[in-house]
Design a protein around this motif. Structure first.
Motif, PDB file in Angstrom:
ATOM      1  N   ARG A 190     -15.053  19.378  16.577  1.00  0.00           N
ATOM      2  CA  ARG A 190     -15.635  19.210  17.737  1.00  0.00           C
ATOM      3  C   ARG A 190     -14.014  19.570  18.361  1.00  0.00           C
ATOM      4  O   ARG A 190     -14.052  20.534  19.445  1.00  0.00           O
ATOM      5  CB  ARG A 190     -16.426  18.194  19.112  1.00  0.00           C
ATOM      6  N   LEU A 238     -11.879  22.003  17.758  1.00  0.00           N
ATOM      7  CA  LEU A 238     -13.306  23.686  17.705  1.00  0.00           C
ATOM      8  C   LEU A 238     -12.194  23.748  19.784  1.00  0.00           C
ATOM      9  O   LEU A 238     -12.023  25.071  20.101  1.00  0.00           O
ATOM     10  CB  LEU A 238     -14.396  23.530  18.314  1.00  0.00           C
ATOM     11  N   GLN A 280      -9.248  25.787  19.400  1.00  0.00           N
ATOM     12  CA  GLN A 280      -9.033  27.469  19.659  1.00  0.00           C
ATOM     13  C   GLN A 280      -9.791  27.899  21.108  1.00  0.00           C
ATOM     14  O   GLN A 280      -8.691  28.430  20.883  1.00  0.00           O
ATOM     15  CB  GLN A 280     -10.701  26.975  18.174  1.00  0.00           C
ATOM     16  N   LYS A 281     -10.327  26.776  21.371  1.00  0.00           N
ATOM     17  CA  LYS A 281     -10.604  27.945  22.880  1.00  0.00           C
ATOM     18  C   LYS A 281      -9.846  27.928  24.043  1.00  0.00           C
ATOM     19  O   LYS A 281      -9.589  28.467  24.645  1.00  0.00           O
ATOM     20  CB  LYS A 281     -12.178  26.503  23.066  1.00  0.00           C
ATOM     21  N   PHE A 340     -16.585  27.768   9.980  1.00  0.00           N
ATOM     22  CA  PHE A 340     -15.416  27.533  10.996  1.00  0.00           C
ATOM     23  C   PHE A 340     -14.165  28.464  10.073  1.00  0.00           C
ATOM     24  O   PHE A 340     -13.755  28.357  10.696  1.00  0.00           O
ATOM     25  CB  PHE A 340     -14.731  25.880  11.011  1.00  0.00           C
ATOM     26  N   LEU A 379     -11.895  29.957  12.848  1.00  0.00           N
ATOM     27  CA  LEU A 379     -10.182  29.916  12.442  1.00  0.00           C
ATOM     28  C   LEU A 379      -9.209  30.599  12.293  1.00  0.00           C
ATOM     29  O   LEU A 379      -9.637  31.461  10.803  1.00  0.00           O
ATOM     30  CB  LEU A 379      -9.738  28.541  12.154  1.00  0.00           C
TER      31      LEU A 379
END
Length: 99
Positions: free
Chosen positions: A58, A61, A64-65, A91, A95
């Motif tokens: 989480r 992520l 990454q966002k 992922f 990624l």
């Protein structure tokens, strides 16, 4: 878990050692949130990471966002165990993973 950070201009390198799980993910999230202002290139080095839970996913992520909006992010030195987690969860498709 140990977190080592290195800021070089607009690049931010974060090296993880140990276990990224429910108890350590909030610390990584706090450090990333505090360190990503002005960062264009984020590198997460997982050379010494031995375990990754859904709580850790989480945080990755979320990073990454955020980096999709302000630059790029890559994950490097992923071992077989962590790569398997990335592949099973999908992922590996979202990624940028480098050796």
């Amino acid at each position: 878990m140990n977190i080592t950070k290195l800021r070089e201009g607009s690049a931010f390198i974060v090296a993880l050692e140990g276990r990224l799980d429910t108890s350590t993910a909030p610390e990584l999230e706090t450090q990333l949130n505090a360190g990503l202002d002005g960062v264009v290139d984020l590198v997460i080095d997982m050379k010494d990471l031995v375990y990754l839970s859904s709580a850790g996913l989480r945080v990755i992520l979320a990073a990454q966002k955020r980096m999709n909006k302000q630059g790029s992010m890559k994950v490097c030195h992923v071992n077989e165990t962590i790569m398997e987690v990335f592949e099973v969860t999908g992922f590996s498709d979202i990624l940028t993973i480098e050796e």
